[in-house]
Motif scaffolding. Structure first.
Motif, PDB file in Angstrom:
ATOM      1  N   ALA A  23       0.840  -1.188   0.000  1.00 31.12           N
ATOM      2  CA  ALA A  23       0.000   0.000   0.000  1.00 31.12           C
ATOM      3  C   ALA A  23       0.883   1.250   0.000  1.00 31.12           C
ATOM      4  O   ALA A  23       1.956   1.266   0.622  1.00 31.12           O
ATOM      5  CB  ALA A  23      -0.921  -0.002   1.220  1.00 31.12           C
ATOM      6  N   THR A  41      -3.305  -1.517  -4.428  1.00 29.81           N
ATOM      7  CA  THR A  41      -4.545  -1.082  -3.802  1.00 29.81           C
ATOM      8  C   THR A  41      -4.812  -1.930  -2.557  1.00 29.81           C
ATOM      9  O   THR A  41      -4.648  -3.156  -2.592  1.00 29.81           O
ATOM     10  CB  THR A  41      -5.727  -1.225  -4.780  1.00 29.81           C
ATOM     11  OG1 THR A  41      -5.502  -0.365  -5.892  1.00 29.81           O
ATOM     12  CG2 THR A  41      -7.045  -0.872  -4.103  1.00 29.81           C
ATOM     13  N   GLU A  42      -5.192  -1.287  -1.478  1.00 29.70           N
ATOM     14  CA  GLU A  42      -5.513  -2.003  -0.251  1.00 29.70           C
ATOM     15  C   GLU A  42      -6.742  -1.388   0.370  1.00 29.70           C
ATOM     16  O   GLU A  42      -7.052  -0.208   0.148  1.00 29.70           O
ATOM     17  CB  GLU A  42      -4.321  -1.985   0.728  1.00 29.70           C
ATOM     18  CG  GLU A  42      -4.443  -2.973   1.871  1.00 29.70           C
ATOM     19  CD  GLU A  42      -4.827  -4.376   1.414  1.00 29.70           C
ATOM     20  OE1 GLU A  42      -6.049  -4.626   1.310  1.00 29.70           O
ATOM     21  OE2 GLU A  42      -3.935  -5.190   1.160  1.00 29.70           O
ATOM     22  N   CYS A  73      -7.072  -5.961  -7.423  1.00 26.58           N
ATOM     23  CA  CYS A  73      -5.890  -6.658  -6.898  1.00 26.58           C
ATOM     24  C   CYS A  73      -5.308  -7.611  -7.937  1.00 26.58           C
ATOM     25  O   CYS A  73      -4.087  -7.627  -8.170  1.00 26.58           O
ATOM     26  CB  CYS A  73      -6.253  -7.427  -5.634  1.00 26.58           C
ATOM     27  SG  CYS A  73      -6.564  -6.399  -4.191  1.00 26.58           S
TER      28      CYS A  73
END
Length: 383
Positions: A23, A41-42, A73
Motif C-alpha cells: 500500500a 490497492t488495499e 488486486c
C-alpha cells in the motif's frame, strides 16, 4: 509491512532481486530497507471506535471478498508479475497473491501465523474463493489460495498446526506442497540488537530509570483500551512511551498522561530492548519481539489469536495477561508490581538469550531461494 520488508532484505542478502508490492502509505518502509516497491490497492483501515461504542453490524461477507477489490488486486498483481517475471511470489496474508501467481504460471508462498486459520481465514475460503470463481478464476486455482508453500513465522511449539480445527482451513492446507515453521520474522535479527544500555543511549533515554513502552498494534481496533491506558500512564512509576499506531492520531487521545507519545516508530525493537516492561495487545510481532529481546510484557488481548500469542509469555514466566474487564482498575497496580519483580526480569532475559539465535527471515529466504531455483529448473525442462 515491517515483516515483509525484513523478508525482502533477507532475500536480497541471499542474492535475489526483489520487488515488493505494498500500500502506498507503507512504501517508505521498503525505501528505508533499500527495497524496490510498487503501489498496490488495499482496503482502508477500520476507523477508531470510542470506548463503549458498539461495533457496526457484521457484514454478510468479509471486506476482502468485495468483487471490485478483488478485480483491482488481480489486475495490479498480474501486471507486476508479467513485467518483473519473478521466479516466486511470496505474500503476507494477501488473498490474491498466490492466485495471481498461479494465473501467470509462477510458484507462490504465504507467510501467516497459524492463529489466522481460526479467524479470518475460514471466511476467506467461504467468501473470497466463490467470488474469485465468479470473476472467472478457474476453480482449481481459486481453491489453492495459499499457493505452494506456507511459512509460519514462529516455532512449532508455540504455533502448532494441531490448533487448526476449521474444516475450511484444513482443506486449504491439504492443497500445499509444504508447510514450514521458520521461527520469528522480526525487523532485525535479535542477536544483532544492541544492548539495553546502548538502546537507551540511542533513544536518548535515562540509563537507569524505569521505562515502560506501550503499543497496542497498528490498527485502530485497540482504540478503546488505549484510551483507558493513556489516561492512567501518569500514575505509573516509570517513564512511559506511548505509540498509538498509524491509524490512531495522537490528537485522538487528548487526555493522555504519557511522558512521550507518537503515532508510529521505526524503532519498535529498540524501544522494546530499552524498556523494563512492554505493554502490548498480544500481537504476534510485538510478543515475539519482547520474548526474543528478553523484556517482560503485559498483554491486553482483544481477541483469541492475541490471547494465544500472549499465553506463550505466560507459559515461559516472562509476562502476564490482563483481561479487558480489569484494565481500568488493575492496570496501574499490575504494571507497578511487574516493574518491581526482579525474578520476572531475570526470567525474561534468560528466555531472550535462548530465543535470540534463530533468525526466521534468513531461514525463510534460504528456503525461498532453493524452492524457486528448483521450480525454475523444472520449467526449463518442460520448455
Amino acid at each position: 509491512m515491517v515483516r515483509t520488508a525484513r523478508v525482502g532484505s533477507a532475500l536480497v542478502a541471499a542474492g535475489a532481486e526483489v520487488l515488493v508490492g505494498t500500500a502506498e502509505p507503507a512504501r517508505h518502509i521498503m525505501t528505508a530497507q533499500g527495497l524496490d516497491s510498487f503501489p498496490l490497492t488495499e482496503l482502508p483501515p477500520f476507523p477508531p471506535r470510542e470506548p463503549g461504542e458498539e461495533p457496526p453490524p457484521a457484514p454478510a461477507r468479509i471486506r476482502l471478498a468485495e468483487p471490485d477489490y478483488l478485480t483491482v488486486c488481480l489486475a495490479e498483481e498480474r501486471a507486476a508479475i508479467r513485467e518483473f517475471r519473478p521466479d516466486m511470489v511470496v505474500s503476507d496474508f494477501r488473498v490474491t497473491g498466490a492466485v495471481s501467481a498461479a494465473l501467470e504460471g509462477v510458484p507462490a508462498a504465504w507467510i501467516v501465523n497459524s492463529g489466522f486459520f481460526t479467524h479470518p481465514f475460514p471466511q476467506v475460503m467461504s467468501d473470497v474463493v466463490p467470488q474469485l470463481r465468479q470473476l472467472g478464476v478457474p476453480e482449481d486455482i481459486a481453491c489453492r489460495i495459499l499457493g505452494d508453500v506456507l511459512y509460519i513465522p514462529d516455532w512449532s511449539r508455540y504455533d502448532p498446526l494441531s490448533g487448526i480445527t476449521s474444516q475450511e482451513s484444513a482443506a486449504a492446507l491439504r492443497s500445499l506442497a509444504e508447510i514450514r515453521h521458520v521461527g520469528p520474522v522480526l525487523k532485525e535479527a535479535p542477536d544483532q540488537s544492541p544492548s539495553r544500555a546502548e538502546a537507551r543511549k540511542r533513544l536518548g533515554v535515562d540509563a537507569d530509570g524505569p521505562l515502560v513502552y506501550v503499543s497496542l498494534g497498528g490498527t485502530a481496533q485497540g482504540f478503546g483500551p488505549l484510551t483507558t491506558i493513556a489516561s492512567l500512564l501518569g500514575e505509573v512509576p516509570a517513564r512511559t512511551v506511548l505509540v498509538t499506531g498509524p491509524n490512531i492520531p495522537p490528537e485522538r487521545l487528548p487526555g493522555h498522561t504519557a511522558d512521550q507519545i507518537m503515532a508510529y516508530t521505526e524503532d519498535s525493537m529498540l524501544w522494546t530492548r530499552a524498556a523494563d516492561l512492554v505493554v502490548t495487545h498480544g500481537g504476534h510481532t510485538s510478543t515475539m519481539e519482547a520474548l526474543c529481546l528478553g523484556t517482560p510484557l503485559l498483554a491486553l488481548p482483544g481477541h483469541a489469536e492475541q490471547e494465544w500469542n500472549a499465553s506463550r509469555a505466560v507459559s515461559l514466566g516472562t509476562g502476564e495477561v490482563l483481561p479487558a474487564d480489569d484494565v481500568e482498575a488493575e492496570f496501574v497496580p499490575t504494571v507497578t508490581r511487574l516493574l518491581g519483580d526482579r525474578g520476572l526480569a531475570h526470567r525474561a532475559r534468560t528466555v531472550g538469550e535462548v530465543l535470540a539465535y534463530r533468525d526466521g527471515a534468513a531461514e525463510l529466504a534460504s528456503h525461498v531461494m532453493a524452492f524457486a531455483s528448483l521450480a525454475a529448473l523444472e520449467r526449463k525442462r518442460d520448455d
